[in-house]
Design a protein around this motif. Structure first.
Motif, PDB file in Angstrom:
ATOM      1  N   ALA A 291       0.830  -1.200   0.000  1.00  0.00           N
ATOM      2  CA  ALA A 291       0.000   0.000   0.000  1.00  0.00           C
ATOM      3  C   ALA A 291       0.867   1.254   0.000  1.00  0.00           C
ATOM      4  O   ALA A 291       0.557   2.239  -0.683  1.00  0.00           O
ATOM      5  N   SER A 292       1.961   1.226   0.751  1.00  0.00           N
ATOM      6  CA  SER A 292       2.878   2.365   0.789  1.00  0.00           C
ATOM      7  C   SER A 292       3.483   2.613  -0.586  1.00  0.00           C
ATOM      8  O   SER A 292       3.544   3.748  -1.066  1.00  0.00           O
ATOM      9  N   LEU A 293       3.935   1.549  -1.237  1.00  0.00           N
ATOM     10  CA  LEU A 293       4.547   1.683  -2.558  1.00  0.00           C
ATOM     11  C   LEU A 293       3.526   2.129  -3.596  1.00  0.00           C
ATOM     12  O   LEU A 293       3.838   2.908  -4.500  1.00  0.00           O
ATOM     13  N   TYR A 294       2.294   1.647  -3.462  1.00  0.00           N
ATOM     14  CA  TYR A 294       1.225   2.054  -4.380  1.00  0.00           C
ATOM     15  C   TYR A 294       0.967   3.554  -4.251  1.00  0.00           C
ATOM     16  O   TYR A 294       0.849   4.273  -5.252  1.00  0.00           O
ATOM     17  N   THR A 295       0.904   4.035  -3.014  1.00  0.00           N
ATOM     18  CA  THR A 295       0.658   5.452  -2.771  1.00  0.00           C
ATOM     19  C   THR A 295       1.763   6.318  -3.358  1.00  0.00           C
ATOM     20  O   THR A 295       1.511   7.397  -3.890  1.00  0.00           O
ATOM     21  N   LEU A 296       3.001   5.841  -3.278  1.00  0.00           N
ATOM     22  CA  LEU A 296       4.147   6.602  -3.778  1.00  0.00           C
ATOM     23  C   LEU A 296       4.384   6.397  -5.269  1.00  0.00           C
ATOM     24  O   LEU A 296       5.322   6.947  -5.835  1.00  0.00           O
ATOM     25  N   GLY A 297       3.541   5.577  -5.920  1.00  0.00           N
ATOM     26  CA  GLY A 297       3.682   5.359  -7.353  1.00  0.00           C
ATOM     27  C   GLY A 297       4.870   4.515  -7.732  1.00  0.00           C
ATOM     28  O   GLY A 297       5.419   4.657  -8.820  1.00  0.00           O
ATOM     29  N   LEU A 298       5.281   3.599  -6.843  1.00  0.00           N
ATOM     30  CA  LEU A 298       6.495   2.823  -7.077  1.00  0.00           C
ATOM     31  C   LEU A 298       6.236   1.358  -7.403  1.00  0.00           C
ATOM     32  O   LEU A 298       7.174   0.579  -7.515  1.00  0.00           O
ATOM     33  N   LEU A 299       4.972   0.980  -7.567  1.00  0.00           N
ATOM     34  CA  LEU A 299       4.682  -0.379  -8.018  1.00  0.00           C
ATOM     35  C   LEU A 299       4.782  -0.436  -9.538  1.00  0.00           C
ATOM     36  O   LEU A 299       4.504   0.546 -10.229  1.00  0.00           O
TER      37      LEU A 299
ATOM     38  N   ALA B  39       3.610  -1.349 -13.309  1.00  0.00           N
ATOM     39  CA  ALA B  39       2.284  -1.078 -13.877  1.00  0.00           C
ATOM     40  C   ALA B  39       1.294  -2.213 -13.633  1.00  0.00           C
ATOM     41  O   ALA B  39       0.151  -1.978 -13.221  1.00  0.00           O
ATOM     42  N   ASP B  40       1.725  -3.459 -13.877  1.00  0.00           N
ATOM     43  CA  ASP B  40       0.808  -4.583 -13.686  1.00  0.00           C
ATOM     44  C   ASP B  40       0.473  -4.787 -12.213  1.00  0.00           C
ATOM     45  O   ASP B  40      -0.670  -5.113 -11.857  1.00  0.00           O
ATOM     46  N   GLU B  41       1.455  -4.561 -11.334  1.00  0.00           N
ATOM     47  CA  GLU B  41       1.211  -4.696  -9.901  1.00  0.00           C
ATOM     48  C   GLU B  41       0.257  -3.611  -9.411  1.00  0.00           C
ATOM     49  O   GLU B  41      -0.616  -3.868  -8.577  1.00  0.00           O
ATOM     50  N   ALA B  42       0.431  -2.391  -9.935  1.00  0.00           N
ATOM     51  CA  ALA B  42      -0.437  -1.280  -9.538  1.00  0.00           C
ATOM     52  C   ALA B  42      -1.877  -1.538  -9.962  1.00  0.00           C
ATOM     53  O   ALA B  42      -2.824  -1.260  -9.217  1.00  0.00           O
ATOM     54  N   THR B  43      -2.055  -2.087 -11.167  1.00  0.00           N
ATOM     55  CA  THR B  43      -3.402  -2.392 -11.659  1.00  0.00           C
ATOM     56  C   THR B  43      -4.077  -3.439 -10.786  1.00  0.00           C
ATOM     57  O   THR B  43      -5.243  -3.292 -10.394  1.00  0.00           O
TER      58      THR B  43
END
Length: 231
Positions: free
Chosen positions: A9-17, A19-23
């Motif tokens: 969740a932290s990495l998602y918030t910071l935009g560091l996942l 592309a496929d992981e973020a989706t």
């Protein structure tokens, strides 16, 4: 909620996942109210962090592109979140935000909850800028967790390394004579890469981060040129 999910969740918030992981994570958020609440809290904390950072100007190339598109009355296309994160957090200082003032008490409550969960308390975010004449726009973001002794590195616009060379991450800790090895990595054809890392020796005070270009397999002490540097 487990520690791994909180870290994602932290990495998602910071935009560091990636592309496929973020989706995939975004889809999970929609189905999990507790996870959605955590991400909302992390967003609030990130906004608060922006107000403690020193002011920094927008990248000149973005400013020129925005002004040009405004003059031509075209839709302004901003860069991906992961690319503009480092200066965007700092640039928030320059914005007059009545909304943030109105929501200040709410932010404090959210941040207090995060501090209790110990998610952001040990996290350090560093922005690395290019030292390359042939790739002045290359950049990287390091998210470093001192308590857990691990981090995530995300680079963009970095030239692809040759087969007999590796990029290598270094952490500068004044306790050591030489920077600490953070591992080697390759970049894709488009110059991007996101990878977790763990230093070869314990790092208690990361004063700076650097990336050098070394021979394949890496070295114990930096020998090649520094291509990215920041803190």
């Amino acid at each position: 909620m487990n520690e791994q999910l909180e870290e994602q969740a932290s990495l998602y918030t910071l935009g560091l996942l990636a592309a496929d992981e973020a989706t995939a994570f975004a889809q999970r958020i929609e189905a999990d109210p507790e996870l959605r609440a955590l991400v909302d809290d992390l967003d609030a904390a990130a906004a608060a962090m922006a107000h403690t950072a020193p002011a920094r100007p927008l990248p000149p190339e973005l400013r020129d592109r925005v002004l040009a598109q405004i003059r031509s009355e075209k839709t302004v296309a901003f860069p991906r979140r992961s690319n503009w994160l480092p200066w965007a957090l700092a640039a928030c200082l320059a914005l007059s935000s009545a909304y943030l003032v109105a929501e200040r008490s709410g932010f404090r409550k959210r941040i207090a909850r995060l501090e209790q969960r110990d998610i952001f308390s040990q996290v350090q975010i560093a922005s690395l800028s290019s030292k390359l004449e042939n790739a002045p726009n290359a950049n990287a973001v390091v998210v470093w967790d001192e308590k857990k002794q691990r981090g995530v590195l995300k680079v963009t616009q970095l030239p692809r390394n040759e087969e007999n060379r590796d990029y290598q991450l270094w952490l500068v800790d004044p306790r050591y004579k030489d920077p600490v090895n953070g591992g080697v990595f390759h970049v894709s054809n488009d110059g991007t890469m996101s990878v977790p890392f763990k230093p070869a020796s314990p790092v208690r005070e990361a004063q700076a981060f650097a990336i050098s270009l070394e021979r394949k397999g890496g070295v114990t002490k930096a020998e090649g040129p520094i291509v990215l540097l920041g803190k």
